[in-house]
Design a protein around this motif. Structure first.
Motif, mmCIF file in Angstrom:
data_model
loop_
_atom_site.group_PDB
_atom_site.id
_atom_site.type_symbol
_atom_site.label_atom_id
_atom_site.label_comp_id
_atom_site.label_asym_id
_atom_site.label_seq_id
_atom_site.Cartn_x
_atom_site.Cartn_y
_atom_site.Cartn_z
ATOM 1 N N VAL A 268 0.837 -1.204 0.000
ATOM 2 C CA VAL A 268 0.000 0.000 0.000
ATOM 3 C C VAL A 268 0.867 1.248 0.000
ATOM 4 O O VAL A 268 0.602 2.214 -0.741
ATOM 5 C CB VAL A 268 -0.956 -0.013 1.205
ATOM 6 N N ARG A 269 1.917 1.233 0.825
ATOM 7 C CA ARG A 269 2.794 2.407 0.887
ATOM 8 C C ARG A 269 3.476 2.651 -0.463
ATOM 9 O O ARG A 269 3.499 3.782 -0.966
ATOM 10 C CB ARG A 269 3.850 2.212 1.976
ATOM 11 N N ALA A 270 4.006 1.586 -1.055
ATOM 12 C CA ALA A 270 4.706 1.732 -2.336
ATOM 13 C C ALA A 270 3.750 2.174 -3.439
ATOM 14 O O ALA A 270 4.098 3.017 -4.274
ATOM 15 C CB ALA A 270 5.389 0.415 -2.710
ATOM 16 N N LEU A 271 2.554 1.622 -3.433
ATOM 17 C CA LEU A 271 1.589 1.969 -4.473
ATOM 18 C C LEU A 271 1.157 3.427 -4.344
ATOM 19 O O LEU A 271 1.015 4.141 -5.357
ATOM 20 C CB LEU A 271 0.381 1.034 -4.390
ATOM 21 N N ARG A 272 0.947 3.894 -3.135
ATOM 22 C CA ARG A 272 0.586 5.294 -2.942
ATOM 23 C C ARG A 272 1.697 6.212 -3.437
ATOM 24 O O ARG A 272 1.434 7.254 -4.062
ATOM 25 C CB ARG A 272 0.292 5.551 -1.463
ATOM 26 N N GLU A 273 2.945 5.835 -3.158
ATOM 27 C CA GLU A 273 4.076 6.644 -3.619
ATOM 28 C C GLU A 273 4.120 6.690 -5.139
ATOM 29 O O GLU A 273 4.351 7.751 -5.736
ATOM 30 C CB GLU A 273 5.384 6.066 -3.067
ATOM 31 N N GLN A 274 3.901 5.540 -5.787
ATOM 32 C CA GLN A 274 3.926 5.486 -7.244
ATOM 33 C C GLN A 274 2.783 6.305 -7.849
ATOM 34 O O GLN A 274 2.971 7.010 -8.843
ATOM 35 C CB GLN A 274 3.840 4.030 -7.713
ATOM 36 N N CYS A 275 1.604 6.214 -7.266
ATOM 37 C CA CYS A 275 0.455 6.969 -7.778
ATOM 38 C C CYS A 275 0.677 8.471 -7.607
ATOM 39 O O CYS A 275 0.351 9.270 -8.502
ATOM 40 C CB CYS A 275 -0.827 6.541 -7.070
ATOM 41 N N ALA A 276 1.233 8.864 -6.467
ATOM 42 C CA ALA A 276 1.523 10.281 -6.242
ATOM 43 C C ALA A 276 2.558 10.776 -7.250
ATOM 44 O O ALA A 276 2.453 11.904 -7.760
ATOM 45 C CB ALA A 276 2.023 10.493 -4.817
ATOM 46 N N ARG A 277 3.545 9.941 -7.542
ATOM 47 C CA ARG A 277 4.567 10.308 -8.516
ATOM 48 C C ARG A 277 3.949 10.472 -9.908
ATOM 49 O O ARG A 277 4.287 11.403 -10.638
ATOM 50 C CB ARG A 277 5.661 9.237 -8.534
ATOM 51 N N ALA A 278 3.031 9.568 -10.256
ATOM 52 C CA ALA A 278 2.368 9.653 -11.563
ATOM 53 C C ALA A 278 1.546 10.937 -11.664
ATOM 54 O O ALA A 278 1.622 11.667 -12.663
ATOM 55 C CB ALA A 278 1.487 8.433 -11.785
ATOM 56 N N ILE A 279 0.765 11.236 -10.630
ATOM 57 C CA ILE A 279 -0.083 12.433 -10.644
ATOM 58 C C ILE A 279 0.773 13.695 -10.765
ATOM 59 O O ILE A 279 0.417 14.635 -11.487
ATOM 60 C CB ILE A 279 -0.957 12.471 -9.375
ATOM 61 N N ALA A 280 1.916 13.697 -10.076
ATOM 62 C CA ALA A 280 2.811 14.853 -10.143
ATOM 63 C C ALA A 280 3.346 15.074 -11.550
ATOM 64 O O ALA A 280 3.678 16.202 -11.931
ATOM 65 C CB ALA A 280 3.969 14.678 -9.163
ATOM 66 N N GLN A 281 3.423 13.994 -12.333
ATOM 67 C CA GLN A 281 3.903 14.084 -13.713
ATOM 68 C C GLN A 281 2.758 14.283 -14.711
ATOM 69 O O GLN A 281 2.976 14.266 -15.920
ATOM 70 C CB GLN A 281 4.675 12.812 -14.078
ATOM 71 N N GLY A 282 1.541 14.438 -14.174
ATOM 72 C CA GLY A 282 0.396 14.621 -15.054
ATOM 73 C C GLY A 282 -0.081 13.330 -15.691
ATOM 74 O O GLY A 282 -0.749 13.355 -16.733
ATOM 75 N N ILE A 283 0.238 12.200 -15.063
ATOM 76 C CA ILE A 283 -0.128 10.883 -15.588
ATOM 77 C C ILE A 283 -1.222 10.282 -14.711
ATOM 78 O O ILE A 283 -1.218 10.438 -13.478
ATOM 79 C CB ILE A 283 1.102 9.947 -15.632
#
Length: 471
Positions: A268-283
Motif C-alpha cells: 500500500v505504501r509503495a503503491l501510494r508513492e507510485q500513484c503520487a509520482r504519476a499524478i505529479a507528472q500529469g499521468i
C-alpha cells in the motif's frame, strides 16, 4: 470403478462449461494426442456460463478488448476477432464509441460468441489428431474418485466415468446462489440481470440495491434499459463505487524491480508513492496500479494468513473499487444518475430483510457511524453483493457433497477450495489428488485474482499441459 480405459466415458471430465471449462477444452484440443473430453454444463451453450450469458448490449466487459484475450500467447486475439466481427456487421453500435477497436468494451454476449468460435476452431484442429469434446447437459451433484478414475453423478441420476475430472464450476453469483445460512435477501430480490422482470416494476418506484460493486453497475444498467426512472438507493458497508476504467500510459513495473515489497503495508505504501509520482507528472494514477496486477498471485501466495486477513479486512474494499473498475459507458450512466439526484450511495450494513405489504419491500440497515438501525422501504430490492466464494455457504449439491465427504477442503480464508500450485485438489487431510483438479474461481484462495479472462486463459494452458503429461 474399472481401470479399463476403453469403458470410460471420457479421458477428461470437465465440470462446468463456462469460460473456464471451455478454455481448458480449447487448450486440450490444441495439444497433440487423442483425448475424449466431456463437458457437463446445464446451459444449452458452452462458453458463456454465468458471466457471458447476458444478452443486453449494455452489459459489457469491464476491460477493453486489448485486455481480454482468451489466448495466452496472443494478447491481441480478441482485438483481431472483434475487428473482423465489426467489419462483418456484427456490432453496428460500436461505431458510437469512436475509438480504436482495442479500446472498445464489447458486450458480454458478444464476448461469448468469441469464446464459442475459438472452441469451434479448436474442435476442428483436435479432430485432425482424433480428439473430441462432448457437451452433456446437466448439473453434477456428486463426484467420487479412486486410483482407477473418477465418476460423476448428475442430478438426474446419470453417471459418467473418466480418468480425470476438473472442477471448472465458475462463479457462484450471490444473487443466483442458494445460501446455507440465509436466502431471505434473494427471496425478496429481483435478479440484477433480468431486464424483463425489471420492466414490470413501477417506472417511478424506489429501488433498493444491496452492494455497490460491478454487479450493482449491471443492475443499474438493467434498470435503465427496462425503463425505470425512479430513485435508486445503494447500500454497502463502505459506500464505495467502482472507479471508471481508463486507458493510462505504460508505467515502470516497480514490483518487478523490487521483490522486497511483500507485506500488505509495504504494498500500500509503495503503491501510494507510485500513484503520487504519476499524478505529479500529469499521468493517470491508474497507470501504476495496473502494473500490480501481474504480481498479485505471487504476493498473495507468499503471504501469511495473518497478512491475507489484514488485506481482506483493511484493503479489500478499496482494492475492489480501484482495481475492478467500471466500463466507461456504465460509469457515465451512474454519474448522470448521481447528478440528477436519482442515484444515492449509502455506507451501511444490511441487518435484515423484513416482510412488507404487497408490492413493497423493507430492509433494516445500520448506517456507518450510527448505533441504531434504520428501517428503509422501497418498491423493489436487488441483491448486488457480488460473488460467493465460500463453498461452505453455497447450498448446492456438488459443493455440499464434496465438502461433507472431505474430498475437498476450503481454500485459504475459506475462499474457494484448496489445491496445489498446478490445480490438483487437496482433500480434508491435505492429500493432493492425482485425479481431481480445479481452475478459475474455485482457486480464489490460492491466487486471490482467479476470475479475470487472462487468469483463466493462463490456468487453462498450464492445466492442459499437466493433464497431457499423464498420456
Amino acid at each position: 470403478m474399472t481401470a479399463d480405459n476403453s469403458r470410460l466415458d471420457a479421458d477428461i471430465l470437465i465440470v462446468g462449461g463456462g469460460l473456464s471449462g471451455t478454455m481448458l477444452a480449447v487448450q486440450l484440443l490444441r495439444l497433440a494426442g487423442q483425448r475424449r473430453i466431456t463437458i457437463v454444463e446445464s446451459r444449452s451453450e458452452l462458453g458463456r456460463g454465468e458471466a457471458y450469458s447476458a444478452t443486453e448490449l449494455g452489459h459489457t466487459l469491464n476491460g477493453n478488448a486489448a485486455r481480454m484475450s482468451v489466448d495466452p500467447d496472443n494478447a491481441d486475439d480478441l482485438t483481431q476477432w472483434l475487428t473482423d466481427f465489426i467489419a462483418a456487421g456484427g456490432w453496428p453500435e460500436s461505431d458510437d464509441e469512436h475509438v480504436p477497436v482495442a479500446e472498445l468494451f464489447p458486450p458480454r454476449g458478444i464476448f461469448g460468441l468469441y469464446v464459442q468460435q475459438r472452441l469451434a476452431e479448436a474442435q476442428a484442429l483436435g479432430a485432425r489428431h482424433g480428439s473430441s469434446v462432448e457437451h452433456v447437459r446437466g448439473e453434477v451433484s456428486d463426484l467420487e474418485h479412486s486410483a482407477s478414475g473418477v465418476r460423476l453423478t448428475l442430478a438426474d441420476g446419470t453417471e459418467l466415468t473418466g480418468r480425470f475430472a476438473v472442477l471448472a464450476t465458475g462463479m457462484f453469483a450471490a444473487a443466483r446462489t442458494p445460501q446455507r445460512d440465509s436466502n431471505a435477501l434473494n427471496a425478496a430480490a429481483v435478479d440484477p440481470w433480468d431486464v424483463q422482470a425489471m420492466s414490470r416494476l413501477a417506472p417511478q418506484g424506489r429501488v433498493l440495491i444491496i452492494g455497490s460493486g460491478l454487479t450493482m453497475v449491471d443492475a443499474v444498467v438493467s434498470l435503465e434499459q427496462a425503463g425505470h426512472r425512479g430513485p435508486i438507493d445503494v447500500f454497502s458497508r463502505h459506500g464505495l463505487l467502482p472507479h471508471v476504467r481508463r486507458q493510462p500510459p505504460a508505467w515502470p513495473d516497480f514490483l518487478g524491480a523490487d521483490h522486497s515489497i511483500r507485506s500488505t503495508r509495504q504494498l500500500v505504501r509503495a503503491l501510494r508513492e507510485q500513484c503520487a509520482r504519476a499524478i505529479a507528472q500529469g499521468i493517470d494514477w491508474q497507470a501504476p496500479l495496473d502494473t500490480v496486477r501481474v504480481h498479485i498471485g505471487r504476493l498473495w501466495s507468499q503471504a501469511t494468513d495473518v497478512q491475507r486477513r489484514q488485506f481482506v479486512r483493511h484493503v479489500r474494499p478499496w482494492w475492489e473499487s480501484h482495481h475492478h473498475r467500471s466500463p466507461p459507458p456504465s460509469a457515465r450512466l451512474l454519474e448522470r444518475l448521481v447528478q440528477e439526484g436519482r442515484l444515492n450511495i449509502h455506507a451501511a450494513f444490511l441487518l435484515g430483510v423484513d416482510s412488507a405489504e404487497a408490492g413493497k419491500v423493507s430492509i433494516q440497515v445500520r448506517r456507518r457511524g450510527e448505533d441504531q438501525a434504520s428501517q428503509i422501504s422501497g418498491d423493489a430490492l436487488i441483491n448486488s453483493t457480488g460473488i460467493q466464494y465460500d463453498w461452505r455457504r453455497v447450498d448446492r449439491a456438488l459443493p455440499r457433497n464434496l465438502l461433507d465427504r472431505g474430498l475437498v477442503q476450503p481454500g485459504p480464508l475459506a475462499l474457494g477450495i484448496a489445491a496445489d500450485a498446478g490445480g490438483a485438489v487437496l482433500d480434508a487431510q491435505g492429500q493432493v489428488s492425482d485425479r481431481l483438479f480445479a481452475m478459475g474461481p474455485p482457486l480464489r484462495g490460492l491466487w486471490w485474482e482467479s476470475t479475470a479472462v487472462t487468469d483463466v486463459a493462463l490456468q487453462a494452458k498450464a492445466l492442459a499441459i499437466r493433464l497431457a503429461e499423464f498420456g
